[in-house]
Structure formats: C-alpha cells, structure tokens
Design a protein around this motif. Structure first.
Motif, PDB file in Angstrom:
ATOM      1  N   MET A 276       9.995  25.153  48.123  1.00 18.00           N
ATOM      2  CA  MET A 276       8.985  25.835  48.916  1.00 18.00           C
ATOM      3  C   MET A 276       9.215  25.658  50.405  1.00 18.00           C
ATOM      4  N   LEU A 277       9.720  24.478  50.815  1.00 16.26           N
ATOM      5  CA  LEU A 277       9.989  24.248  52.237  1.00 16.26           C
ATOM      6  C   LEU A 277      10.985  25.251  52.777  1.00 16.26           C
ATOM      7  N   GLU A 278      12.034  25.542  51.955  1.00 11.65           N
ATOM      8  CA  GLU A 278      13.044  26.511  52.385  1.00 11.65           C
ATOM      9  C   GLU A 278      12.428  27.891  52.581  1.00 11.65           C
ATOM     10  N   ILE A 279      11.521  28.263  51.684  1.00 13.98           N
ATOM     11  CA  ILE A 279      10.878  29.577  51.769  1.00 13.98           C
ATOM     12  C   ILE A 279      10.013  29.666  53.020  1.00 13.98           C
ATOM     13  N   TYR A 280       9.199  28.623  53.282  1.00 15.20           N
ATOM     14  CA  TYR A 280       8.325  28.664  54.452  1.00 15.20           C
ATOM     15  C   TYR A 280       9.116  28.659  55.747  1.00 15.20           C
ATOM     16  N   THR A 281      10.237  27.942  55.750  1.00 19.22           N
ATOM     17  CA  THR A 281      11.090  27.947  56.937  1.00 19.22           C
ATOM     18  C   THR A 281      11.630  29.335  57.192  1.00 19.22           C
TER      19      THR A 281
ATOM     20  N   LYS B  91      23.742  37.185  63.571  1.00 18.72           N
ATOM     21  CA  LYS B  91      24.406  37.209  62.275  1.00 18.72           C
ATOM     22  C   LYS B  91      23.418  37.393  61.131  1.00 18.72           C
ATOM     23  N   ASN B  92      22.372  38.142  61.398  1.00 20.88           N
ATOM     24  CA  ASN B  92      21.392  38.499  60.381  1.00 20.88           C
ATOM     25  C   ASN B  92      21.541  39.973  60.064  1.00 20.88           C
ATOM     26  N   LEU B  93      22.035  40.273  58.868  1.00 20.25           N
ATOM     27  CA  LEU B  93      22.323  41.650  58.491  1.00 20.25           C
ATOM     28  C   LEU B  93      21.533  42.050  57.255  1.00 20.25           C
ATOM     29  N   SER B  94      21.142  43.310  57.225  1.00 19.76           N
ATOM     30  CA  SER B  94      20.474  43.909  56.057  1.00 19.76           C
ATOM     31  C   SER B  94      19.218  43.156  55.644  1.00 19.76           C
ATOM     32  N   VAL B  95      18.444  42.700  56.609  1.00 15.51           N
ATOM     33  CA  VAL B  95      17.198  41.983  56.315  1.00 15.51           C
ATOM     34  C   VAL B  95      16.134  42.975  55.854  1.00 15.51           C
ATOM     35  N   VAL B  96      15.629  42.782  54.662  1.00 13.13           N
ATOM     36  CA  VAL B  96      14.661  43.686  54.051  1.00 13.13           C
ATOM     37  C   VAL B  96      13.245  43.176  54.289  1.00 13.13           C
TER      38      VAL B  96
ATOM     39  N   PHE C 251       8.818  37.630  48.247  1.00 17.83           N
ATOM     40  CA  PHE C 251       7.654  36.790  48.478  1.00 17.83           C
ATOM     41  C   PHE C 251       6.852  37.371  49.636  1.00 17.83           C
ATOM     42  N   THR C 252       5.586  37.033  49.711  1.00 21.12           N
ATOM     43  CA  THR C 252       4.698  37.638  50.699  1.00 21.12           C
ATOM     44  C   THR C 252       4.233  36.617  51.725  1.00 21.12           C
TER      45      THR C 252
ATOM     46  N   ALA D 203      12.675  39.250  51.280  1.00 23.32           N
ATOM     47  CA  ALA D 203      13.602  38.700  50.290  1.00 23.32           C
ATOM     48  C   ALA D 203      13.671  37.192  50.505  1.00 23.32           C
ATOM     49  N   ARG D 204      13.935  36.445  49.439  1.00 21.60           N
ATOM     50  CA  ARG D 204      13.924  34.988  49.538  1.00 21.60           C
ATOM     51  C   ARG D 204      15.156  34.420  50.233  1.00 21.60           C
ATOM     52  N   ASP D 205      16.258  35.159  50.207  1.00 20.88           N
ATOM     53  CA  ASP D 205      17.483  34.641  50.807  1.00 20.88           C
ATOM     54  C   ASP D 205      18.411  35.795  51.156  1.00 20.88           C
ATOM     55  N   GLU D 206      19.532  35.472  51.788  1.00 20.65           N
ATOM     56  CA  GLU D 206      20.474  36.502  52.229  1.00 20.65           C
ATOM     57  C   GLU D 206      21.085  37.264  51.069  1.00 20.65           C
ATOM     58  N   SER D 207      21.329  36.576  49.971  1.00 15.40           N
ATOM     59  CA  SER D 207      21.944  37.257  48.826  1.00 15.40           C
ATOM     60  C   SER D 207      21.002  38.311  48.250  1.00 15.40           C
ATOM     61  N   THR D 208      19.690  38.023  48.269  1.00  9.80           N
ATOM     62  CA  THR D 208      18.723  39.008  47.793  1.00  9.80           C
ATOM     63  C   THR D 208      18.630  40.176  48.754  1.00  9.80           C
TER      64      THR D 208
END
Length: 206
Positions: free
Chosen positions: A1-6, A112-117, A143-144, A151-156
C-alpha cells in the motif's frame, strides 16, 4: 500500500497542470448551452476546444483530431508535455448529475514518464474502490484517488495504453462516493494515430 500511495502523490502533483488546462478547454464546463450547440454544430468528435491563449499561462497546442481522439502538447518549465484525450460516447445511468468524464494518456519525456493513464469520471470515486477497464477482450483495474483513477505501475500504464492503441472499444465501470455505479463507453477509433502524433511531438521512438 505504501508504494501505491507514493505513486498517487507523485502522479497527482505532476498532473495538476494537465487537469487544470484540460478543464479550461472542456467545452461543457466552460461555455453556455447556446455556445456549446454552436460549437458542436461546427465540429465533430469529442466536445473539446482549443484553450484561449489569453486565458491560459501555458499555451496548449492541438496536434490534431483523429476521429474520436485528440492530441495536444504544451511546455512546462521549458519541457514538452504531450497527451491524448477522449470523452465517452455513452454514459450510464442517464440523468445522474456528473461533471465531465474523460481519459488522458500523457508523455513527460523529461521525467521519463511515458504513457501515463488517468481516468476522470466527473465525480469523486468511492473510497478504496477500483475502476475496471475492459478493452475488447482485455481487462484491467485502476486504483482511485479522489476524482481520478490511475494504473498501479508503469507496466500497467504500458499495457492499457497499448490496448487502447490497437483496440476498438473501451468500457469503464466505476462507483461514485455516493454508491452510484457508472458505465462509460469509449470509441477507440483514432487512438492509434493520436498516440503516434504525441510520440512524434515529444520525440518518443516506438
């Protein structure tokens, strides 16, 4: 959860400018019904208009309209930001008061942030809820945080944006803070060319 909130904190800060600019050219929230009718009669596709340069500190440049999607770019602190956007063709349930619903896919190459949904439904999402995104046969969960889903991470981000580029239809289901379930249906016609336009504008080779 810490990673998500960050991730929420970082993404929220870097998209405040985009959301502010977008709200400046989202037609339903900026124009009267009479002006809206006039503009819709003169333009096709989602109800977006180019921003008024005199009313915005940052000049947003429209790169093109590609069927149901549009591509934009602007400079922030001397660095280029590019994004594509679309609004749903169909929203359910009908008659419920909502703000503007839309999706953004954003490039910030300097960071270096690409395709952020990011997805906005026009209301505050139910706390700790998830947004489901179905693109043809592929399913994803976002996540909201407040009125935005991520999206939760770059791969998503990469998977969702890739599916949007090659897909035909996208259905987004979510729940508001009042417990109302909504379904928004997007056309993906033109998403691929629009994505190509922001890749070129931001110097992304893919």
């Amino acid at each position: 959860m810490l990673e998500i909130y960050t991730r929420v904190g970082v993404l929220w800060l870097r998209t405040l400018t985009i959301v502010h600019d977008l709200m400046n050219f989202l037609v339903p929230s900026r124009l009267s019904l009479v002006a809206l009718a006039t503009m819709l009669a003169a333009a096709s596709g989602p109800a977006f208009a180019a921003p008024d340069a005199k009313a915005n500190k940052t000049k947003t440049k429209i790169l093109g309209t590609f069927h149901d999607w549009k591509a934009f770019s602007y400079e922030e602190n001397g660095q280029k930001v590019c994004y594509i956007s679309s609004q749903p063709k169909k929203t359910e349930p009908k008659g419920k008061p909502r703000g503007d619903a839309y999706i953004l896919i954003t490039h910030r190459p300097a960071e270096k942030n690409l395709s952020v949904v990011s997805v906005t439904a026009g209301y505050s999402y139910k706390k700790d809820s998830e947004v489901t995104v179905k693109i043809d046969r592929d399913n994803f969960k976002l996540f909201t945080d407040g009125d935005t889903a991520w999206a939760r991470d770059e791969s998503t981000d990469k998977a969702v944006s890739g599916a949007i580029r090659s897909g035909k239809m996208m259905v987004i289901k979510a729940t508001s803070s009042r417990g109302t379930s909504t379904t928004d249906t997007y056309s993906l016609n033109g998403a691929g060319p629009a994505f190509g336009a922001i890749n070129q504008a931001c110097g992304i080779r893919k």
